[in-house]
Scaffold this motif. Structure first.
Motif, PDB file in Angstrom:
ATOM      1  N   THR A   1       0.824  -1.204   0.000  1.00  9.04           N
ATOM      2  CA  THR A   1       0.000   0.000   0.000  1.00  9.04           C
ATOM      3  C   THR A   1       0.855   1.250   0.000  1.00  9.04           C
ATOM      4  OG1 THR A   1      -1.696  -1.192   1.258  1.00  9.04           O
ATOM      5  CG2 THR A   1      -1.838   1.209   1.216  1.00  9.04           C
ATOM      6  N   THR A   2       1.872   1.273   0.851  1.00 12.21           N
ATOM      7  CA  THR A   2       2.713   2.458   0.980  1.00 12.21           C
ATOM      8  C   THR A   2       3.458   2.764  -0.314  1.00 12.21           C
ATOM      9  OG1 THR A   2       3.009   2.035   3.355  1.00 12.21           O
ATOM     10  CG2 THR A   2       4.609   3.474   2.280  1.00 12.21           C
ATOM     11  N   LEU A   3       4.092   1.762  -0.894  1.00 11.92           N
ATOM     12  CA  LEU A   3       4.860   1.984  -2.124  1.00 11.92           C
ATOM     13  C   LEU A   3       3.954   2.327  -3.302  1.00 11.92           C
ATOM     14  CD1 LEU A   3       7.615  -0.795  -1.987  1.00 11.92           C
ATOM     15  CD2 LEU A   3       7.869   1.656  -1.574  1.00 11.92           C
ATOM     16  N   LEU A   4       2.833   1.635  -3.420  1.00 14.64           N
ATOM     17  CA  LEU A   4       1.947   1.879  -4.559  1.00 14.64           C
ATOM     18  C   LEU A   4       1.358   3.278  -4.522  1.00 14.64           C
ATOM     19  CD1 LEU A   4       0.525   0.793  -7.069  1.00 14.64           C
ATOM     20  CD2 LEU A   4      -1.275  -0.106  -5.590  1.00 14.64           C
ATOM     21  N   LEU A   5       0.851   3.692  -3.366  1.00  9.29           N
ATOM     22  CA  LEU A   5       0.267   5.027  -3.264  1.00  9.29           C
ATOM     23  C   LEU A   5       1.325   6.100  -3.460  1.00  9.29           C
ATOM     24  CD1 LEU A   5      -2.270   4.680  -0.296  1.00  9.29           C
ATOM     25  CD2 LEU A   5      -2.702   4.575  -2.750  1.00  9.29           C
ATOM     26  N   ALA A   6       2.523   5.882  -2.895  1.00  5.39           N
ATOM     27  CA  ALA A   6       3.597   6.866  -3.070  1.00  5.39           C
ATOM     28  C   ALA A   6       3.997   6.984  -4.537  1.00  5.39           C
ATOM     29  CB  ALA A   6       4.800   6.484  -2.212  1.00  5.39           C
ATOM     30  N   LEU A   7       4.051   5.863  -5.241  1.00  8.29           N
ATOM     31  CA  LEU A   7       4.415   5.890  -6.658  1.00  8.29           C
ATOM     32  C   LEU A   7       3.350   6.608  -7.484  1.00  8.29           C
ATOM     33  CD1 LEU A   7       6.293   4.994  -8.948  1.00  8.29           C
ATOM     34  CD2 LEU A   7       5.013   2.840  -9.045  1.00  8.29           C
ATOM     35  N   ILE A   8       2.083   6.330  -7.210  1.00  6.03           N
ATOM     36  CA  ILE A   8       1.004   6.963  -7.975  1.00  6.03           C
ATOM     37  C   ILE A   8       0.989   8.470  -7.742  1.00  6.03           C
ATOM     38  CG2 ILE A   8      -1.498   7.113  -8.250  1.00  6.03           C
ATOM     39  CD1 ILE A   8      -1.667   4.145  -7.610  1.00  6.03           C
ATOM     40  N   THR A   9       1.110   8.885  -6.483  1.00  6.27           N
ATOM     41  CA  THR A   9       1.097  10.320  -6.191  1.00  6.27           C
ATOM     42  C   THR A   9       2.298  11.029  -6.808  1.00  6.27           C
ATOM     43  OG1 THR A   9       2.200   9.862  -4.067  1.00  6.27           O
ATOM     44  CG2 THR A   9      -0.195  10.058  -4.052  1.00  6.27           C
ATOM     45  N   THR A  10       3.450  10.375  -6.826  1.00  4.64           N
ATOM     46  CA  THR A  10       4.637  10.989  -7.422  1.00  4.64           C
ATOM     47  C   THR A  10       4.478  11.132  -8.925  1.00  4.64           C
ATOM     48  OG1 THR A  10       5.989   9.948  -5.696  1.00  4.64           O
ATOM     49  CG2 THR A  10       7.143  10.877  -7.574  1.00  4.64           C
ATOM     50  N   VAL A  11       3.913  10.118  -9.572  1.00  2.00           N
ATOM     51  CA  VAL A  11       3.675  10.193 -11.017  1.00  2.00           C
ATOM     52  C   VAL A  11       2.683  11.310 -11.334  1.00  2.00           C
ATOM     53  CG1 VAL A  11       2.661   8.963 -12.978  1.00  2.00           C
ATOM     54  CG2 VAL A  11       4.245   7.775 -11.452  1.00  2.00           C
ATOM     55  N   ILE A  12       1.632  11.434 -10.530  1.00  2.00           N
ATOM     56  CA  ILE A  12       0.659  12.509 -10.747  1.00  2.00           C
ATOM     57  C   ILE A  12       1.313  13.872 -10.584  1.00  2.00           C
ATOM     58  CG2 ILE A  12      -1.420  13.595  -9.798  1.00  2.00           C
ATOM     59  CD1 ILE A  12      -2.468  10.820  -9.147  1.00  2.00           C
ATOM     60  N   SER A  13       2.127  14.019  -9.548  1.00  2.00           N
ATOM     61  CA  SER A  13       2.781  15.307  -9.317  1.00  2.00           C
ATOM     62  C   SER A  13       3.701  15.672 -10.472  1.00  2.00           C
ATOM     63  CB  SER A  13       3.564  15.261  -8.003  1.00  2.00           C
ATOM     64  OG  SER A  13       4.668  14.381  -8.087  1.00  2.00           O
ATOM     65  N   PHE A  14       4.391  14.694 -11.049  1.00  2.00           N
ATOM     66  CA  PHE A  14       5.276  14.973 -12.172  1.00  2.00           C
ATOM     67  C   PHE A  14       4.487  15.223 -13.450  1.00  2.00           C
ATOM     68  CE2 PHE A  14       8.779  14.199  -9.576  1.00  2.00           C
ATOM     69  CZ  PHE A  14       9.939  14.503 -10.265  1.00  2.00           C
ATOM     70  N   ALA A  15       3.381  14.535 -13.624  1.00  2.00           N
ATOM     71  CA  ALA A  15       2.564  14.762 -14.816  1.00  2.00           C
ATOM     72  C   ALA A  15       2.075  16.205 -14.866  1.00  2.00           C
ATOM     73  CB  ALA A  15       1.386  13.791 -14.840  1.00  2.00           C
ATOM     74  N   PHE A  16       1.632  16.724 -13.732  1.00  2.00           N
ATOM     75  CA  PHE A  16       1.166  18.117 -13.688  1.00  2.00           C
ATOM     76  C   PHE A  16       2.339  19.087 -13.643  1.00  2.00           C
ATOM     77  CE2 PHE A  16      -2.807  16.126 -12.323  1.00  2.00           C
ATOM     78  CZ  PHE A  16      -3.744  16.916 -12.956  1.00  2.00           C
ATOM     79  N   GLY A  17       3.288  18.845 -12.751  1.00  3.14           N
ATOM     80  CA  GLY A  17       4.368  19.803 -12.530  1.00  3.14           C
ATOM     81  C   GLY A  17       5.281  19.982 -13.719  1.00  3.14           C
ATOM     82  N   VAL A  18       5.709  18.871 -14.333  1.00  4.74           N
ATOM     83  CA  VAL A  18       6.623  18.960 -15.470  1.00  4.74           C
ATOM     84  C   VAL A  18       5.927  19.585 -16.672  1.00  4.74           C
ATOM     85  CG1 VAL A  18       7.968  17.606 -17.117  1.00  4.74           C
ATOM     86  CG2 VAL A  18       8.059  17.047 -14.682  1.00  4.74           C
ATOM     87  N   THR A  19       4.690  19.176 -16.924  1.00  2.00           N
ATOM     88  CA  THR A  19       3.955  19.729 -18.075  1.00  2.00           C
ATOM     89  C   THR A  19       3.784  21.239 -17.952  1.00  2.00           C
ATOM     90  OG1 THR A  19       2.761  17.644 -18.370  1.00  2.00           O
ATOM     91  CG2 THR A  19       1.830  19.607 -19.406  1.00  2.00           C
ATOM     92  N   LEU A  20       3.294  21.690 -16.801  1.00  5.80           N
ATOM     93  CA  LEU A  20       3.073  23.123 -16.617  1.00  5.80           C
ATOM     94  C   LEU A  20       4.396  23.882 -16.518  1.00  5.80           C
ATOM     95  CD1 LEU A  20       0.079  23.142 -14.093  1.00  5.80           C
ATOM     96  CD2 LEU A  20       0.029  23.623 -16.542  1.00  5.80           C
ATOM     97  N   GLY A  21       5.406  23.276 -15.884  1.00  2.00           N
ATOM     98  CA  GLY A  21       6.687  23.961 -15.742  1.00  2.00           C
ATOM     99  C   GLY A  21       7.371  24.202 -17.077  1.00  2.00           C
TER     100      GLY A  21
END
Length: 291
Positions: free
Chosen positions: A86-106
């Motif tokens: 649970t810990t690794l999966l949720l952390a991986l998903i949230t990190t991917v989401i943050s990069f999808a938004f952050g890198v695209t907009l940045g």
């Protein structure tokens, strides 16, 4: 003078510092250990995720289970194994989401500049003005404690830091000669982004991904500890600390074990990120020597 009498080149001395250090090796083994448990957890765990195996609560290590029992008599070792998934999966998903938004907009802000850069940057700064934990608590408290809300909230909160890093990289790389040459050839914005800026940003972005992944683990575990993250009967390391903290007064280690696991995972990830950054700095030195 013959080649045999020449002194070692700077390249050789730099490469000597790029070998895998013993700290990075240990960190990699720790991460590999947790990854194996996450992948093969259901076959390794002796009991079910929420299975009550004993009538004795907070049983000590070795009694009622390999690592004892929790407040309901469940096997701590089994819940620990399910919790890493649970810990690794949720952390991986949230990190991917943050990069999808952050890198695209940045990158978009760095390339388009003008009003788009100003508007997006001011919105990000407004979100960053609030403490990240407080902002997540407000959103999760308003929309509920479901996994979907949890993942999206943490991912969006973390994307603000990723945006700033990506925007800075986009501005720095966007003024380099090879990018200007691509513009002079008439290349479009998408081509410049995918063929010039993004490939040359991979090293710092990978390091940033590791740091955000570590922060995601701590962030999600903290929210679970506060009761706004993963909910029972699901197993999560932060939740395991919260639900068994009362056992500390009874001499139980049911809360200390998942806390130690969180520490081992985050420290190992940080050590690997530090090694990777040092490696990239060494490669940068090599490029300057070649020039």
């Amino acid at each position: 003078m013959s080649d045999a009498t020449e002194l070692p080149t700077p390249r050789a001395s730099v490469f000597a510092g790029l070998r895998l250090t013993w700290t990075a090796t240990i960190a990699g083994l720790v991460l590999l250990f947790w990854l194996i448990l996450a992948l093969f957890g259901p076959w390794i765990a002796p009991h079910g995720e929420a299975e009550i195996i004993s009538g004795t609560t907070f049983a000590p290590i070795g009694e009622g289970g390999l690592l004892g029992t929790d407040k309901l008599g469940r096997d701590v070792f089994s819940r620990l194994i399910y919790g890493v998934r649970t810990t690794l999966l949720l952390a991986l998903i949230t990190t991917v989401i943050s990069f999808a938004f952050g890198v695209t907009l940045g990158f978009a802000a760095a390339i388009l500049k003008g009003w788009f850069d100003i508007v997006v940057s001011r919105i990000v700064e407004a979100f960053m003005a609030f403490p990240s934990t407080l902002l997540a608590l407000v959103v999760i408290g308003a929309f509920g404690t479901s996994i979907t809300v949890l993942v999206l909230t943490v991912g969006l909160v973390l994307s603000t830091s990723v945006f700033r890093v990506s925007r800075a990289l986009g501005y720095d790389i966007g003024v380099m000669d090879f990018v200007e040459a691509a513009r002079a050839r008439g290349e479009g914005t998408w081509w410049i982004l995918t063929r010039e800026i993004l490939p040359n940003s991979m090293a710092p972005l990978i390091a940033e991904f590791g740091l955000r992944f570590t922060f995601s683990i701590l962030f999600l575990s903290g929210l679970s500890f506060l009761g706004l993250g993963v909910q029972e009967p699901a197993a999560d390391w932060g939740l395991m600390v919260q639900e068994n903290v009362g056992g500390l007064f009874l001499g139980s280690s049911a809360a200390l074990i998942p806390a130690a696991c969180i520490a081992s995972l985050t420290v190992a990830m940080n050590l690997l990120v530090d090694w990777f950054q040092q490696r990239q700095q060494g490669e940068t030195v090599l490029e300057k020597i070649d020039q």
